[in-house]
Motif scaffolding. Structure first.
Motif, PDB file in Angstrom:
ATOM      1  N   GLN A 119       0.849  -1.184   0.000  1.00 11.67           N
ATOM      2  CA  GLN A 119       0.000   0.000   0.000  1.00 11.67           C
ATOM      3  C   GLN A 119       0.881   1.229   0.000  1.00 11.67           C
ATOM      4  N   MET A 120       1.246   1.687  -1.196  1.00 11.67           N
ATOM      5  CA  MET A 120       2.020   2.925  -1.286  1.00 11.67           C
ATOM      6  C   MET A 120       1.652   3.613  -2.594  1.00 11.67           C
ATOM      7  N   ASP A 121       2.139   4.829  -2.778  1.00 13.47           N
ATOM      8  CA  ASP A 121       1.782   5.537  -4.002  1.00 13.47           C
ATOM      9  C   ASP A 121       2.359   4.799  -5.203  1.00 13.47           C
TER      10      ASP A 121
ATOM     11  N   HIS B 189      10.621   1.335  -7.432  1.00 11.79           N
ATOM     12  CA  HIS B 189      11.526   0.605  -6.544  1.00 11.79           C
ATOM     13  C   HIS B 189      11.125  -0.847  -6.278  1.00 11.79           C
TER      14      HIS B 189
ATOM     15  N   ASP C  96      15.303  -1.978  -6.721  1.00  4.52           N
ATOM     16  CA  ASP C  96      16.570  -1.609  -6.083  1.00  4.52           C
ATOM     17  C   ASP C  96      17.480  -2.812  -5.860  1.00  4.52           C
TER      18      ASP C  96
ATOM     19  N   ARG D   6      19.150  -3.532  -9.174  1.00 10.14           N
ATOM     20  CA  ARG D   6      20.163  -2.513  -9.480  1.00 10.14           C
ATOM     21  C   ARG D   6      21.450  -2.786  -8.712  1.00 10.14           C
TER      22      ARG D   6
ATOM     23  N   ALA E  83       8.589  -9.511   7.894  1.00  7.89           N
ATOM     24  CA  ALA E  83       9.769  -8.975   8.580  1.00  7.89           C
ATOM     25  C   ALA E  83       9.879  -9.638   9.935  1.00  7.89           C
TER      26      ALA E  83
ATOM     27  N   VAL F  56      16.550  -6.527  10.989  1.00 14.55           N
ATOM     28  CA  VAL F  56      15.359  -7.135  10.408  1.00 14.55           C
ATOM     29  C   VAL F  56      15.762  -8.236   9.422  1.00 14.55           C
TER      30      VAL F  56
ATOM     31  N   GLN G 276      14.107 -10.530   6.368  1.00  8.01           N
ATOM     32  CA  GLN G 276      12.955 -10.744   5.505  1.00  8.01           C
ATOM     33  C   GLN G 276      12.821 -12.243   5.285  1.00  8.01           C
TER      34      GLN G 276
ATOM     35  N   GLN H   2       4.004   8.090   1.213  1.00 14.74           N
ATOM     36  CA  GLN H   2       2.626   7.695   0.961  1.00 14.74           C
ATOM     37  C   GLN H   2       2.527   6.190   1.063  1.00 14.74           C
ATOM     38  N   MET H   3       2.292   5.693   2.258  1.00 16.41           N
ATOM     39  CA  MET H   3       2.090   4.253   2.423  1.00 16.41           C
ATOM     40  C   MET H   3       1.141   4.035   3.583  1.00 16.41           C
ATOM     41  N   ASP H   4       0.715   2.783   3.780  1.00 22.65           N
ATOM     42  CA  ASP H   4      -0.232   2.539   4.854  1.00 22.65           C
ATOM     43  C   ASP H   4       0.440   2.836   6.201  1.00 22.65           C
TER      44      ASP H   4
ATOM     45  N   ARG I 212      17.583  -0.824  13.896  1.00 17.43           N
ATOM     46  CA  ARG I 212      17.643  -2.227  14.326  1.00 17.43           C
ATOM     47  C   ARG I 212      18.937  -2.879  13.845  1.00 17.43           C
TER      48      ARG I 212
ATOM     49  N   GLY J 116      23.934   0.373  -8.377  1.00 11.35           N
ATOM     50  CA  GLY J 116      22.821   0.345  -7.419  1.00 11.35           C
ATOM     51  C   GLY J 116      22.317   1.726  -7.071  1.00 11.35           C
ATOM     52  N   VAL J 117      21.380   1.752  -6.156  1.00 12.58           N
ATOM     53  CA  VAL J 117      20.743   3.008  -5.764  1.00 12.58           C
ATOM     54  C   VAL J 117      21.550   3.675  -4.651  1.00 12.58           C
TER      55      VAL J 117
END
Lengths: 635, 635
Positions: A199-201, A208, A243, A246, A468, A475, A477, B199-201, B246, B474-475
């Protein structure tokens, strides 16, 4: 359809990108304008390099902010288009790729936009070129492919077609049925990208988080069904902004890209039950029905210690290989192969990685079909040395250079244990372990999508969203792949892929300090964890100590009786439950090489005890780094 | 107010977290329940450890899914609460921290919820404990602090108050004015977190992207103004969930946390023009008015080559230090200090990092005020060896162990060049460079927020949002900090912070292969870039070659004349423009140590040529890794 990839998908300079793309077997490429601009040679030189590499240039994209310009600025965009036509001709390609305008100056009005494309088409036609129009999900006025299609329709020029991009369409959740109404000759090209559901723009999501088909959660199958219904057989080109890609190896990402398209076309053909243009013929994906055996490469020096551990875990040395320094150990449906050969694959693996899991053997319905499918998917087959009368078990290279073997019950391979091994007749020392519940593999964060695609293209799988997990060092994944779960215990394949961007997590330290990417943990199933763990403890297996606070908290939040909790506390057993049932799990302490084992009792529960992961990881971190607690009485 | 931090903010086991928090100077801590559960000792032992470390435990949180339970489940949550009260008492703390329920079973109804809290308050009161209620931004029924406040008001118990969390309130963009209407004794505690605007949840945003006050974009000032108006003087506790933290050093993050709260209280007092409880008295943040000098640590062996380069760049050896092996080089308003002392700070820096920038000297209105402020902000002061009659320039430790000096015009420090250096009288060899336009520092990705806070707490600064820059490897995340820009050229401070999660970018390789985190690039200003670069080239400076395609593209997309473009092409000058004006930039090739210089001409333009960064990075990558282009005619 013709598999293609955009240079933006992979890392490196343009030269490096093109070489990686050609090495992955692509015959077509989209050149990203930024890559061309940064290239220190002329477009003609790029054309020659592509020619030398056997690559056709599909387009050089994008062409931005073209349509809808007010009168005073309109001439200028057509001048720009003519310059771009020059460039396309120099590159030896014919498609001008226009993405919908995001310019604040752009005016709306479908007929105005159609008129712009009619003129652009006419100009392109004079040079024998074509125009493709793509609706960006964040375009100013045009952000829906159905509007782009109406503009193309009204432009009504043979040179002007639509570009369909799965991401821009699926990210907005657009109805796919209109795709089926577009004539195939009006589809200029098709771009493919998957993405995880986030849920992002849409712009950040697109720039990304795109990923290869099969690595994400978008309804690519629905998109492909609609596309195939048009009869389209043109270019199917990957356009992935990611990303991780990349930062990753260009060759690996390009190979994954080709694999993903081969998989997608096969999957589509299978779903619609009809041939799809460009699809490679291959056997269908079957389930991985079980972990048939796990092979460890063990040095001669470490072998006695490792065998002692296996015995303490309740395993028996059941067989000796007929020609090699290899033993078969058994308990319940679990088979472990210890390989101490002085040469060959396991030996080299052991030299590089230390004592560790060098191969997973998976049971499939048809091993020959599985290896045929693997080869069609560009997986790398492996052939080892075979003694006379021994079985030639088909295998491919897997994570970190380990092997994945395919075995079945239908062929002679079903008797691998009897054919290759002579039974020792040793008495069973059963601790109640019945099967392999799951296997977790730790890998570089950048590799996670590679191995997700590897397993999910090869087998009929189900994957969970990435989760996560909190390690005291950062963290992790974590993503689960499941295949062939038939409800019966110990059957099917459950794999956990772990990757971490932190260097200080248990998972990252495994890779850095120990083996490289590979199997870090194996979970064995039992029907009675209390009996099993009690037996293990009496056999001298060191279990991971779980803090008392965990049980106090469990008592406060669960419906378990104090008696049940005390029994778990005594044996360091963790607990979780879901709608399906309960789950109990316990861990051995970590071996010198970084490997550890888990014992699980699964009573209808579907997960992996994620709620307990932080407790387990903290306990492991504490053992890995001794901590001094200040002496009391200093306050 | 009393600075505090939650154990969840930092990495490690509970013991490591508490030690880091105490080492950072905190006197209060919130213990996260998961940390306690994973701790292998009793709550009493945690209480003792905290006591030994001088830490008061504010609460042990959270207590979830309490309110609104249907009748059949209601008794159970009160039982849970009583268990939690036991735990709080064992820990020696008095606040039960309840966050609003996310349970699908929870029922709505403000009076029902108020009744639950009235009963909970009564139970807490019997034990001398308190209850705080926080509205999570994603709570099921209660997600607005104004509703939480209404529930607390109606519960009407002296033990029950509200918990205000800046993130949960600001992430939802709630009106802050209601805060001012809450009686101070009804605020149980306050939690602070900043966050970048994404812009995310809200849940993902909160769990992974929170950051320390001053590191993000939320209106913390507005929140604090409202809070101060209540007269609140209780606990102000950091609760930051951030993946970088973290993965980072617990000590560094804890120190940053304390610094951020000291800064926030100071900033609040300054904004409202009144004392704020708990604020440390310190001088206000001033602008960084200019880079007064840049000091290089240079080995004796590399000095001749480096001096040759400086001469080619148009610098003159203007002064010799009166007592040290240190020279002053000048051009326009640029001063470069070369330090080749055989001992002292620069020597150790050079040993560790090679020839590199060991210090930045910044001009401020009042250097004594700046160092006093720095000390109040827990920055680490540095004192070097000073010869008789020489100046004692105040300094603090900066990025990668380099120094930041403070100089002013008002005190004797204004004459540092004359006091410490004897003029050589060497003739000027001017290439037209007038000042330092900007300096870029490369650092570990995990360090970026640390140095953002360092600069922005110390000075009166403005920061841009983080931007993703595309390197062939990369970024790179890039963020600009500006201070004291007065519109005049070459004045003020412009700093670029670069960090990359990929190991293959130019920025990451600088850190790995060369110096560690530090200054990677210095941009000098000129009024006439054409004349300057022509001069540099004739002096033998190797400029970074820019591909011809760049200029073809520039011609297609800009309004520049062919003549202008040809002039830029001849000298490898890049171009950009914004609403304010135009920008021209050129780069030297990278020195052996990984450092490079940029020449810029800024005509009203405010940015840094981000549009050209990909071109520049690709050109640099190409020089760093020679590439073979296949010979023609093999196709």
């Amino acid at each position: 359809m013709i598999p293609s990839i955009a240079t933006v998908c992979v890392s490196g300079t343009l030269q490096e990108k093109l070489e990686a793309i050609a090495a992955a077997g692509f015959k077509a490429v989209e050149i990203f304008e930024n890559d061309l601009i940064a290239f220190p040679g002329s477009p003609t030189e790029v054309r020659r390099i592509c020619g030398d590499l056997g690559l056709t240039i599909v387009t050089c994209q994008p062409f931005r902010d073209f349509e809808g310009m007010p009168e005073g600025r309109r001439q200028r965009v057509f001048d720009r288009a003519e310059r771009k036509f020059d460039l396309l001709q120099e590159l030896g390609t014919d498609l001008l790729f226009v993405c919908s305008s995001v310019s604040p100056e752009a005016l709306p009005g479908i007929d105005r936009l159609a008129a712009d494309f009619a003129e652009l088409g006419e100009r392109a036609g004079r040079r024998g070129l074509r125009v493709g129009y793509e609706a960006l999900a964040w375009g100013r006025h045009v952000f829906d492919y159905r509007d782009a299609w109406e503009i193309v329709r009204r432009a009504n020029r043979p040179e002007v077609g639509i570009v369909l991009d799965s991401f821009h369409i699926l990210a907005r959740g657009l109805d796919l049925s209109t795709i089926g109404t577009i004539p195939r000759d009006k589809i200029a090209m098709v771009q493919m990208a998957d993405a995880p559901l986030l849920q992002m723009d849409p712009l950040s999501w697109s720039r990304h988080w795109r990923c290869l088909p099969g690595q994400g959660d978008l309804d690519l199958a629905g998109f492909m069904r609609a596309l195939v219904s048009t009869g389209y057989d043109g270019v199917l080109s990957l356009e992935i902004f990611n990303d991780r890609f990349r930062a990753g190896s260009a060759r690996s990402v390009a190979l994954d890209g080709h694999r993903s398209l081969i998989w997608l076309l096969d999957e589509t053909a299978r779903q619609i039950g009809k041939p799809v243009p460009g699809a490679v013929t291959m056997p269908p994906p079957g389930p991985a029905q079980a972990v048939e055996f796990i092979e460890f490469a063990v040095s001669e020096a470490e072998r006695p210690g490792f065998e002692k551990l296996l015995r303490a875990l309740g395993f028996t040395r059941a067989g000796a290989h007929r020609s090699k320094e290899v033993d078969l150990w058994r308990q319940g449906d679990i088979r472990i192969v210890l390989n101490s050969e002085a040469d060959g694959f396991a030996h080299s693996y052991q030299i590089t990685h230390g004592t560790s899991v060098c191969a997973l053997a998976l049971r499939v319905p048809d091993a020959q079909a599985a290896i045929t499918r693997a080869k069609a998917l560009l997986d790398v087959p492996h052939a080892g040395a075979i003694g006379p009368g021994e079985l030639d078990i088909p295998a491919v290279r897997g994570l970190g250079g380990s092997l994945v073997y395919f075995l079945d019950k239908a062929s002679a391979l079903g008797r691998w244990a009897e054919v290759d091994f002579a039974a020792t007749g040793e008495a069973a020392g059963d601790a109640g372990l019945t099967g392999v519940d799951h296997v977790s593999q730790s890998m570089q964060y950048e590799e996670m999508l590679t191995w997700l695609l590897f397993y999910s293209s090869l087998f009929d799988t189900h994957k969970t969203p990435t989760q996560a997990v909190l390690d005291p060092g950062g963290v992790v994944q974590s993503q689960v792949i499941e295949s062939g779960l038939d409800g019966a215990k110990g059957h099917g394949l459950r794999l956990i892929l772990n990757g971490s961007q932190s260097h200080r997590t248990l998972s990252a330290r495994f890779i850095t300090d120990f083996f490289g990417s590979g199997v870090q943990h194996i979970a064995f199933a039992t029907d009675d964890i209390t009996a099993t763990v009690a037996r293990l403890v009496s056999n001298g297996v060191a279990m991971l100590p779980i803090p008392e606070n965990y049980y106090d908290d469990l008592e406060a939040r669960s419906e378990l009786s104090a008696q049940e909790i005390d029994a778990m506390k005594a044996l360091n057993i963790l607990y979780d439950s879901d709608a399906g049932g309960s789950f109990r799990q316990a861990y051995t302490q970590t071996l010198d090489g970084g490997l550890f084992f888990e014992i699980v009792q699964r009573d209808g529960y579907a997960g992996y005890g994620a709620a307990n992961a932080g407790i387990r990881l903290t306990a492991q971190a504490r053992l890995a780094r001794p901590i001094t607690i200040p002496a009391p009485g200093h306050g």
